[in-house]
Structure formats: structure tokens, C-alpha cells
Design a protein around this motif. Structure first.
Motif, PDB file in Angstrom:
ATOM      1  N   GLY A 177      54.073  96.081  41.355  1.00  0.00           N
ATOM      2  CA  GLY A 177      55.059  95.107  41.951  1.00  0.00           C
ATOM      3  C   GLY A 177      56.589  95.937  42.465  1.00  0.00           C
ATOM      4  O   GLY A 177      57.127  95.436  42.794  1.00  0.00           O
ATOM      5  N   TYR A 178      56.556  97.062  41.902  1.00  0.00           N
ATOM      6  CA  TYR A 178      57.715  97.799  42.048  1.00  0.00           C
ATOM      7  C   TYR A 178      57.312  99.216  42.637  1.00  0.00           C
ATOM      8  O   TYR A 178      56.403  99.687  42.603  1.00  0.00           O
ATOM      9  N   SER A 179      58.661  99.800  43.395  1.00  0.00           N
ATOM     10  CA  SER A 179      58.512 101.180  43.766  1.00  0.00           C
ATOM     11  C   SER A 179      59.837 101.716  43.697  1.00  0.00           C
ATOM     12  O   SER A 179      60.856 101.030  43.426  1.00  0.00           O
ATOM     13  N   MET A 227      65.814 110.394  35.947  1.00  0.00           N
ATOM     14  CA  MET A 227      66.383 109.153  35.917  1.00  0.00           C
ATOM     15  C   MET A 227      65.184 108.100  35.778  1.00  0.00           C
ATOM     16  O   MET A 227      64.032 108.424  35.889  1.00  0.00           O
ATOM     17  N   PHE A 228      65.784 106.883  35.258  1.00  0.00           N
ATOM     18  CA  PHE A 228      64.554 105.860  34.828  1.00  0.00           C
ATOM     19  C   PHE A 228      65.211 104.535  35.315  1.00  0.00           C
ATOM     20  O   PHE A 228      66.134 104.278  35.449  1.00  0.00           O
ATOM     21  N   TRP A 229      64.000 103.629  35.510  1.00  0.00           N
ATOM     22  CA  TRP A 229      64.254 102.264  35.491  1.00  0.00           C
ATOM     23  C   TRP A 229      63.578 101.437  34.366  1.00  0.00           C
ATOM     24  O   TRP A 229      62.356 101.785  34.500  1.00  0.00           O
ATOM     25  N   TYR A 230      64.032 100.658  33.794  1.00  0.00           N
ATOM     26  CA  TYR A 230      63.659  99.891  32.646  1.00  0.00           C
ATOM     27  C   TYR A 230      63.753  98.351  33.081  1.00  0.00           C
ATOM     28  O   TYR A 230      64.978  98.307  33.681  1.00  0.00           O
ATOM     29  N   ARG A 231      63.023  97.669  32.437  1.00  0.00           N
ATOM     30  CA  ARG A 231      63.112  96.135  32.714  1.00  0.00           C
ATOM     31  C   ARG A 231      63.390  95.531  30.963  1.00  0.00           C
ATOM     32  O   ARG A 231      62.500  96.044  30.270  1.00  0.00           O
ATOM     33  N   GLN A 232      64.338  94.835  30.786  1.00  0.00           N
ATOM     34  CA  GLN A 232      64.517  94.105  29.442  1.00  0.00           C
ATOM     35  C   GLN A 232      64.417  92.735  29.834  1.00  0.00           C
ATOM     36  O   GLN A 232      65.230  91.882  30.407  1.00  0.00           O
ATOM     37  N   SER A 267      66.724 104.381  43.121  1.00  0.00           N
ATOM     38  CA  SER A 267      66.806 103.057  43.752  1.00  0.00           C
ATOM     39  C   SER A 267      65.047 102.563  43.263  1.00  0.00           C
ATOM     40  O   SER A 267      64.080 103.114  43.297  1.00  0.00           O
ATOM     41  N   LEU A 268      65.510 101.399  42.779  1.00  0.00           N
ATOM     42  CA  LEU A 268      64.108 100.493  42.593  1.00  0.00           C
ATOM     43  C   LEU A 268      63.970  99.380  43.574  1.00  0.00           C
ATOM     44  O   LEU A 268      64.962  98.641  43.871  1.00  0.00           O
ATOM     45  N   ILE A 269      62.901  99.222  44.027  1.00  0.00           N
ATOM     46  CA  ILE A 269      62.530  98.252  45.302  1.00  0.00           C
ATOM     47  C   ILE A 269      61.630  97.534  44.688  1.00  0.00           C
ATOM     48  O   ILE A 269      60.523  97.789  43.978  1.00  0.00           O
ATOM     49  N   LEU A 270      61.750  95.942  45.141  1.00  0.00           N
ATOM     50  CA  LEU A 270      60.810  95.120  44.895  1.00  0.00           C
ATOM     51  C   LEU A 270      60.379  94.716  46.275  1.00  0.00           C
ATOM     52  O   LEU A 270      61.208  94.162  47.197  1.00  0.00           O
ATOM     53  N   GLU A 271      59.229  95.094  46.429  1.00  0.00           N
ATOM     54  CA  GLU A 271      58.680  94.765  47.825  1.00  0.00           C
ATOM     55  C   GLU A 271      58.733  93.201  48.415  1.00  0.00           C
ATOM     56  O   GLU A 271      58.986  93.011  49.501  1.00  0.00           O
ATOM     57  N   SER A 272      58.430  92.424  47.447  1.00  0.00           N
ATOM     58  CA  SER A 272      58.155  91.188  47.821  1.00  0.00           C
ATOM     59  C   SER A 272      58.450  90.347  46.502  1.00  0.00           C
ATOM     60  O   SER A 272      57.353  90.205  45.755  1.00  0.00           O
ATOM     61  N   ALA A 273      59.614  90.032  46.292  1.00  0.00           N
ATOM     62  CA  ALA A 273      60.293  89.514  44.944  1.00  0.00           C
ATOM     63  C   ALA A 273      59.318  88.188  44.610  1.00  0.00           C
ATOM     64  O   ALA A 273      59.095  87.523  45.273  1.00  0.00           O
ATOM     65  N   SER A 274      59.117  88.131  43.337  1.00  0.00           N
ATOM     66  CA  SER A 274      58.422  86.960  42.678  1.00  0.00           C
ATOM     67  C   SER A 274      59.081  86.612  41.425  1.00  0.00           C
ATOM     68  O   SER A 274      59.874  87.394  40.922  1.00  0.00           O
ATOM     69  N   THR A 275      58.994  85.187  41.128  1.00  0.00           N
ATOM     70  CA  THR A 275      59.687  84.556  39.945  1.00  0.00           C
ATOM     71  C   THR A 275      59.569  85.335  38.788  1.00  0.00           C
ATOM     72  O   THR A 275      60.463  85.413  38.089  1.00  0.00           O
ATOM     73  N   ASN A 276      58.471  85.936  38.547  1.00  0.00           N
ATOM     74  CA  ASN A 276      58.190  86.600  37.183  1.00  0.00           C
ATOM     75  C   ASN A 276      58.894  88.047  37.218  1.00  0.00           C
ATOM     76  O   ASN A 276      58.634  88.753  36.170  1.00  0.00           O
TER      77      ASN A 276
END
Lengths: 113, 114
Positions: free
Chosen positions: A63-65, A32-37, A75-84
Motif C-alpha cells: 500500500g506504500y511506495s 533513510m527510513f519510513w516507519y509506521r507507529q 518521500s513516502l507515497i500512499l497511492e490510494s489512502a485507506s482508513t487502515n
């Protein structure tokens, strides 16, 4: 047909919030994978997992776990989301038997304000 | 070494015309070259793929041409239709590396005008 389901299609979160993106596949795939587009940047691999509780960093893990407690769920986790981190996130899966064919979910649009 | 360079970034074609998208790579270990098609609001889906033991693969109106010596491959869409309007991604990987080694181009947004 392979089905990769991303439960949240559209999310708006505030800077500093913890964000969870969930993904489930129904084909007993090992990988399984997580990509960003992002426009003009294509598909960039964040993390992948080749087995339960196993994870490997991709090209842009900062910035991800991730978490994979069950074979069908990643599951993709953003511990502390940022605008970027405002982006479209794509989950995908593949099996060793199917070679290099990756099956994608429909994506989760995340906006961080 | 790991990049796949895709061009053009966007393409506008009239209905019935030929759409051509090009990709180039450097890593000679790459030996599997898929193309993915992504419609707005959807995830990418495998369209067609080729291995370097053949120079061309055709599926319906879609053809991949592969030039091993030039390390280039391209997607041709014959008789382009408005329903072909989508973003197309080329990709490459060494077979031995597994799907996690898939390297994507940056995508081409194709618009087919009626």
C-alpha cells in the motif's frame, strides 16, 4: 545536531486520495527510513533507502511506495489512502559511519476518513 | 527469530522509584542493543545502548543490564522522575546488518507520578 524534518505534522485525507509525506535530513546520511507507529504494535519498517534512487522493502510495504531523488529527501507515497493507513509515520536517517544509530523526525500524524 | 519481546506494555511508578523494562530476543546474531526514548509528540531518540561484551552499562540514572545466556536485557531507571514519563523502545540488530536490520520491541509507556 542531526535534524530530520517532516514537513507535514498533521494531515487529514479522504479514502482514495494520493498522499505524499515528505522528509528531509540535513546530515548527509546515506540511509533513510519510513516507519509506521501504532499503539501496541511498536515501530514497523515500511521502506528504507541506502542511496539515491535505491529502495528496499521493509516489513510492511503493501500500500506504500517511496521516492528518493536527492540524498537529503525521502518521500513516502500512499497511492490510494485507506482508513487502515491512519497512523503516525516516522521518517529516520542514519549514516554508515554512525553504525546502527537511527535519528528520527518528529512524526506525521495521518488520518484517513 | 527476528522478534524482540518487550514487557510490560505500560508501567506506573512513583517519583523516586525504580522503573524496570525488560526485553528478550531469540536471534543469537544480535549484538547491538539500543534503547530509544520517545516523548509525546516527538520522534524516538537514542537513550543508551549496549553490546554483549559487557553485562551492564550505566549513564546517569539509566542502566542497561544484559544477560547473554538468557538472551535478555533490561533498562533500569533509578530515582525515576516525572520528566522520565515517555514511551521506551528496546531494539536489537546484528552489527553486520546495518541500521536497516534494527528490530524494535513494541514499546513501554512509562508514567512517573509526582
Amino acid at each position: 545536531d542531526v535534524k530530520v524534518t517532516q514537513s507535514s505534522r498533521y494531515l487529514v485525507k479522504r479514502t482514495g486520495e494520493k498522499v505524499f509525506l515528505e522528509c528531509v535530513q540535513d546530515m548527509d546520511h546515506e540511509n533513510m527510513f519510513w516507519y509506521r507507529q501504532d499503539p501496541g504494535l511498536g515501530l514497523r519498517l515500511i521502506y528504507f533507502s541506502y542511496d539515491v534512487k535505491m529502495k528496499e522493502k521493509g516489513d510492511i510495504p503493501e500500500g506504500y511506495s517511496v521516492s528518493r531523488e536527492k540524498k537529503e529527501r525521502f518521500s513516502l507515497i500512499l497511492e490510494s489512502a485507506s482508513t487502515n493507513q491512519t497512523s503516525m509515520y516516522l521518517c529516520a536517517s542514519s549514516s554508515r559511519a554512525s553504525g546502527n544509530t537511527i535519528y528520527f523526525g518528529e512524526g506525521s500524524w495521518l488520518t484517513v476518513v | 527469530q527476528q522478534q524482540v519481546k518487550q514487557s510490560p506494555q505500560s508501567l506506573i511508578v512513583q517519583k523516586g522509584g525504580i522503573s524496570i523494562i525488560n526485553c528478550a530476543y531469540e536471534n543469537t546474531a544480535f549484538d547491538y542493543f539500543p534503547w530509544y526514548q520517545q516523548f509525546p509528540g516527538k520522534g524516538p531518540a537514542l537513550l543508551i545502548a549496549i553490546r554483549p561484551d559487557v553485562s551492564e552499562k550505566k549513564e546517569g540514572r539509566f542502566t542497561i543490564s544484559f544477560n547473554k545466556s538468557a538472551k535478555q536485557f533490561s533498562l533500569h531507571i533509578m530515582d525515576s522522575q516525572p520528566g522520565d514519563s515517555a514511551t521506551y523502545f528496546c531494539a536489537a540488530t546484528p552489527t553486520q546488518g546495518g541500521s536497516e536490520k534494527l528490530v524494535f520491541g513494541k514499546g513501554t509507556k512509562l508514567t512517573v507520578n509526582p
